[in-house]
Design an enzyme around this catalytic site. Structure first.
Site, PDB file in Angstrom:
ATOM      1  N   TYR A  64     -51.413  25.678  -6.243  1.00 30.12           N
ATOM      2  CA  TYR A  64     -52.021  25.508  -7.587  1.00 30.12           C
ATOM      3  C   TYR A  64     -53.349  24.708  -7.520  1.00 30.12           C
ATOM      4  CZ  TYR A  64     -49.158  21.339  -7.444  1.00 30.12           C
ATOM      5  OH  TYR A  64     -48.523  20.004  -7.152  1.00 30.12           O
ATOM      6  N   LYS A  65     -53.942  24.201  -6.437  1.00 32.01           N
ATOM      7  CA  LYS A  65     -55.091  23.552  -6.089  1.00 32.01           C
ATOM      8  C   LYS A  65     -56.173  24.727  -5.889  1.00 32.01           C
ATOM      9  CE  LYS A  65     -52.761  19.302  -4.902  1.00 32.01           C
ATOM     10  NZ  LYS A  65     -52.951  18.483  -6.163  1.00 32.01           N
ATOM     11  N   ARG A  69     -62.122  11.006  -9.002  1.00 33.46           N
ATOM     12  CA  ARG A  69     -62.103  11.886  -7.971  1.00 33.46           C
ATOM     13  C   ARG A  69     -63.037  13.120  -8.410  1.00 33.46           C
ATOM     14  NH1 ARG A  69     -56.128  13.692  -5.842  1.00 33.46           N
ATOM     15  NH2 ARG A  69     -56.307  14.586  -7.912  1.00 33.46           N
TER      16      ARG A  69
HETATM   17  C1  LIG Z   1     -50.553  15.394  -1.434  1.00 32.39           C
HETATM   18  C2  LIG Z   1     -49.593  15.986  -2.320  1.00 32.39           C
HETATM   19  N1  LIG Z   1     -48.455  16.364  -2.022  1.00 32.39           N
HETATM   20  C3  LIG Z   1     -47.439  16.921  -2.800  1.00 32.39           C
HETATM   21  C4  LIG Z   1     -47.838  16.943  -4.215  1.00 32.39           C
HETATM   22  C5  LIG Z   1     -46.929  17.634  -5.336  1.00 32.39           C
HETATM   23  O1  LIG Z   1     -46.115  18.215  -5.253  1.00 32.39           O
HETATM   24  P1  LIG Z   1     -45.272  19.076  -6.430  1.00 32.39           P
HETATM   25  O2  LIG Z   1     -45.812  20.265  -6.141  1.00 32.39           O
HETATM   26  O3  LIG Z   1     -43.926  19.048  -5.975  1.00 32.39           O
HETATM   27  O4  LIG Z   1     -45.621  18.556  -7.782  1.00 32.39           O
HETATM   28  C6  LIG Z   1     -49.437  16.778  -4.537  1.00 32.39           C
HETATM   29  C7  LIG Z   1     -49.722  17.041  -6.102  1.00 32.39           C
HETATM   30  O5  LIG Z   1     -50.801  16.787  -6.337  1.00 32.39           O
HETATM   31  C8  LIG Z   1     -50.047  16.199  -3.533  1.00 32.39           C
HETATM   32  O6  LIG Z   1     -51.334  15.912  -3.782  1.00 32.39           O
END
Ligand SMILES: Cc1ncc(COP(=O)(O)O)c(C=O)c1O
Length: 406
Positions: free
Chosen positions: A229-230, A376
């Site tokens: 989603y990023k 950020r």
């Molecule tokens: C480095 C990192 N790991 C994991 C996640 C998130 O995990 P999830 O998709 O389970 O919310 C994020 C969310 O921003 C993240 O930045």
């Protein structure tokens, strides 16, 4: 016009990827969207894809669609993500679950494969979900967590690996791009050093996929997870991707063994017999709706090319660093100054930032705030303009100047 504004105009005019900005859903009232590293903007054609899917694939083909393609989507999409953004050959990546759940599944499988060892190593300020999952998995396997201390701006390097990883280490979990500083870790060198100790290496690629080339196969990485989603613009809560190197697939056993990971999904057999290949890492019914939007972003990434995207990302973050140096001289740069070690976002620190972010959001300037005093600025190469990035830095300067002082 200031010289920074003139540079922004010039950079936008000569940007080879400028036309892609118009391929996203317009956001009236948003002057600067600087949070694409948290939630990417929707691609314009996604609206029609979702409507068409509701009408045809779901609405008309109904349950027949499972046989007509849905069962394979997790793997086809995974292969596309792998080819376009991860540097990984087909058959090693799937889309499923959330990052948290997939991380748990892969980390647990890795710990199980090194059950004769006693530690899981993780960078001490890694993203909370990574730390929490690592704690839970360590506990489940009777292992202890080894915290690797790293420089807050530059992230972990070989020194930290040499200090904390050894014959006792089962698996190491690190982020390729740090969620706070944006620092890029030396993935090939760290992977090789970790593997030399006999441990497995698991990378979190949430802030890399779609913005920074990864090269998983070339580095011989064991396991990886990331979100969509990023920079893959899959939409809020879109499922994660997971990578398991081909050599490990038939050895690892993940802990949530459900019917979709079974060798014969519809045999309804009494005992679980894992599928071969990546299918065994599935657990339940794939979230097909959540997998639709990212396909449109993958089309854009394919058209633009990841190297071009990375080149614009470097240029955008460098421009923001230059603008911040000039317009926000009291702010601290909390990201690497050397662009070759900086991912897609720039973090600045200032004690006044926490107070101004709500007002910035109110006026359509949208960065995010990270405790204790970091802003950020996420610069999504296909949807962010240089003018927009400068608008953001100028708005921060204006809001800082206007804030009430206590
Ligand atoms: C480095 C990192 N790991 C994991 C996640 C998130 O995990 P999830 O998709 O389970 O919310 C994020 C969310 O921003 C993240 O930045």
């Amino acid at each position: 016009m200031t010289h920074l504004r003139a540079r922004a105009v010039d950079l936008d005019a000569t940007d080879p990827l400028r036309a892609f900005v118009d391929r996203f859903v317009p956001a009236p009232g948003v002057q600067a969207y600087l949070d694409g590293n948290s939630l990417g903007r929707p691609v314009a054609v996604t609206a029609e894809r979702l409507a068409g899917f509701t009408r045809e694939d779901w609405g008309t083909r109904l349950i027949r669609s499972w046989d007509e393609g849905w069962m394979e989507i997790p793997f086809e999409l995974g292969d596309r993500i792998a080819a376009l953004t991860l540097g990984a050959a087909a058959g090693q990546t799937l889309v499923a679950d959330s990052t948290t759940v997939l991380l748990y599944k892969l980390l647990d499988a890795a710990a199980g494969a090194r059950a004769d060892r006693t530690e899981i190593a993780i960078e001490a300020t890694n993203f909370p979900t990574d730390r929490f999952v690592a704690q839970a998995v360590a506990e489940r396997h009777g292992m202890t967590l080894r915290w690797l201390e790293a420089d807050p701006v530059h992230g972990p390097g070989l020194d930290e690996i040499d200090r904390g990883v050894g014959a006792q280490t089962a698996v190491v979990v690190l982020s390729h791009v740090d969620y706070r500083s944006g620092a890029i870790a030396d993935l090939p060198a760290i992977t090789a050093r970790v593997q030399a100790s006999g441990a497995l290496m698991l990378w979190d690629l949430c802030h890399s996929a779609g913005a920074v080339p990864v090269g998983l196969d070339a580095a011989g990485v064991d396991l990886a997870v990331g979100c969509t989603y990023k920079y893959l613009n899959g939409g809020p809560g879109s499922p994660a991707f997971g990578y398991v190197a081909a050599r490990h697939q038939d050895v690892l056993r993940q802990p949530i063994e459900g019917w979709m990971g079974a060798g014969d999904v519809f045999a309804m057999s009494r005992d679980f017999e894992p599928a071969t290949g990546m299918r065994r890492f599935l657990s339940g019914t794939p979230p097909v709706l959540g997998m639709l939007a990212m396909a449109d972003m993958l089309d854009l990434i394919e058209q633009a090319g990841l190297d071009e995207i990375r080149a614009k990302s470097v240029s955008l973050t460098s421009f923001v660093v230059e603008a911040a140096d000039e317009l926000l001289p009291e702010a601290r740069l909390l990201s690497p100054r050397d662009a070759s070690w900086r991912g897609g976002h720039v973090t600045l620190g200032h004690p006044g930032f926490e107070a101004i972010v709500p007002a910035l959001w109110g006026e359509g300037v949208i960065p995010d705030f990270r405790y204790p005093d970091g802003i950020r600025l996420g610069l999504s190469p296909l949807s962010t303009t240089y003018a927009e990035a400068l608008d953001g830095v100028q708005a921060i300067r204006g809001a800082l100047a206007e804030r009430p002082r206590g």
